[in-house]
Design a protein around this motif. Structure first.
Motif, PDB file in Angstrom:
ATOM      1  N   PRO A 148      73.336  36.795 119.740  1.00  0.00           N
ATOM      2  CA  PRO A 148      71.937  36.443 119.477  1.00  0.00           C
ATOM      3  C   PRO A 148      71.136  37.642 118.982  1.00  0.00           C
ATOM      4  N   ILE A 149      70.191  37.389 118.079  1.00  0.00           N
ATOM      5  CA  ILE A 149      69.337  38.458 117.562  1.00  0.00           C
ATOM      6  C   ILE A 149      68.367  38.874 118.668  1.00  0.00           C
ATOM      7  N   PRO A 150      68.352  40.154 119.040  1.00  0.00           N
ATOM      8  CA  PRO A 150      67.457  40.601 120.120  1.00  0.00           C
ATOM      9  C   PRO A 150      65.995  40.267 119.814  1.00  0.00           C
ATOM     10  N   GLY A 151      65.337  39.611 120.743  1.00  0.00           N
ATOM     11  CA  GLY A 151      63.920  39.310 120.604  1.00  0.00           C
ATOM     12  C   GLY A 151      63.587  38.110 119.738  1.00  0.00           C
ATOM     13  N   PHE A 152      64.606  37.477 119.129  1.00  0.00           N
ATOM     14  CA  PHE A 152      64.300  36.334 118.267  1.00  0.00           C
ATOM     15  C   PHE A 152      63.991  35.108 119.105  1.00  0.00           C
ATOM     16  N   ASN A 153      62.891  34.447 118.758  1.00  0.00           N
ATOM     17  CA  ASN A 153      62.481  33.226 119.443  1.00  0.00           C
ATOM     18  C   ASN A 153      62.289  32.136 118.396  1.00  0.00           C
ATOM     19  N   LEU A 154      63.129  31.121 118.433  1.00  0.00           N
ATOM     20  CA  LEU A 154      63.116  30.081 117.411  1.00  0.00           C
ATOM     21  C   LEU A 154      61.765  29.366 117.357  1.00  0.00           C
TER      22      LEU A 154
END
Length: 326
Positions: A225-231
């Motif tokens: 998962p991309i660190p800090g990414f929030n869909l």
């Protein structure tokens, strides 16, 4: 208690009874004989109904006095799988979805109406008018499922991507070459399904229309998962699903557009009254052609204030409009 008899009675009640129109024991008896081939005595049916009214039953049956004959009891299932308004929501969503073909739409609506009793099913007969732009997309359902499985398994996907040209021919991009991406999420926006993804070896996150994809394949390559990414936050900052650079945005609106702004940005949006006729919205969003076109929807009632990149984009688009009508 006979399992087969109990199931037959449950099916009978779920199909032919409702709270508004319960049925009598004799009606149940007739249906059991005609549709299930069960020729049962009144006492036998009554025993099964008594069990279904007990706390042990997973399908609680309600017994009431018949309003037309107080000496007689009537029966109906206490709880159905769906309430009528819940089925209506599902049916309307399916009817409005452009990616569900007309044939599949009719099949799904028929199945949904079969989830309730005949009385309630009649209440659902007034179906939403189908979208005229519904299309049949080959392997669409399989593609959606493949993407969901890849996201859950944290596996990359590859696919071909294309668009229609003015000759109404579907033309694949990259001369038919595959896109290889890290799938971050699937969203449904503005009547379309989108894949939110990051192309391999690149940082930019892009939205792909799933109805424009073909040959969607899950690969053996895994991803983290991309660190800090929030869909959810990512989608909230998009306008018409266009990609761009995130920035701090300020826009002036006429007062009559307050509900438009609240609908789009929520009741907690940062809004400040700046005159008797205008208010200022400050928010974080993606500066893109999608935002420009959304603002142009409101004409002179909306004015971009910052960032400078957005203001410049608005100026250039307005100049293009002027060039069309000179």
């Amino acid at each position: 208690m006979s399992r087969d008899r109990v199931l037959a009675i449950i099916n009978c009640l779920s199909t032919y009874s409702s709270k508004d129109e319960p049925i009598t024991l004799q009606k149940i008896k007739a249906i059991l004989k005609q549709e299930y081939g069960l020729d049962l005595k009144d006492k036998m049916i009554r025993n099964e109904l008594n069990y279904l009214q007990s706390p042990e039953s997973s399908y609680p049956v309600v017994k009431e006095k018949n309003k037309n004959n107080y000496k007689e009891n009537v029966y109906f299932l206490k709880e159905m799988a769906f309430q009528v308004h819940e089925l209506r929501y599902l049916m309307d969503a399916i009817s409005a979805a452009r990616f569900i073909s007309p044939t599949e739409t009719r099949q799904l609506l028929y199945k949904l109406r079969g989830l309730t009793d005949e009385v309630t099913s009649k209440l659902l007969a007034n179906e939403l008018v189908l979208s005229e732009s519904k299309v049949t997309i080959e392997h669409f359902a399989e593609n959606i499922q493949t993407l969901h499985e890849a996201i859950r398994a944290k596996r990359c996907v590859k696919f071909q991507y294309g668009r229609y040209n003015v000759d109404k021919k579907f033309v694949l991009s990259r001369e038919g070459g595959f896109y290889e991406v890290i799938p971050l999420g699937v969203v449904w926006s503005q009547e379309y399904y989108y894949l939110i993804a990051q192309e391999r070896e690149k940082e930019k996150i892009i939205q792909y229309r799933i109805d424009r994809m073909s040959n969607v394949l899950k690969t053996e390559d895994s991803f983290s998962p991309i660190p800090g990414f929030n869909l959810k936050n990512h989608v909230a900052h998009l306008f018409n699903m266009f990609s761009g650079e995130k920035g701090n945005i300020a826009i002036e609106f006429d007062h009559h557009l307050i509900n438009v702004v609240i609908d789009r940005f929520g009741i907690d949006a940062r809004i400040k009254k700046i005159s008797d006729t205008r208010f200022l919205l400050e928010t974080e969003g993606i500066v893109s052609d999608g935002l420009v076109r959304w603002l142009l929807t409101w004409g002179a009632d909306a004015k971009a204030v910052r960032p400078a990149e957005l203001v410049e984009k608005m100026k250039k688009e307005v100049e293009r409009y002027q060039g069309l009508y000179t």
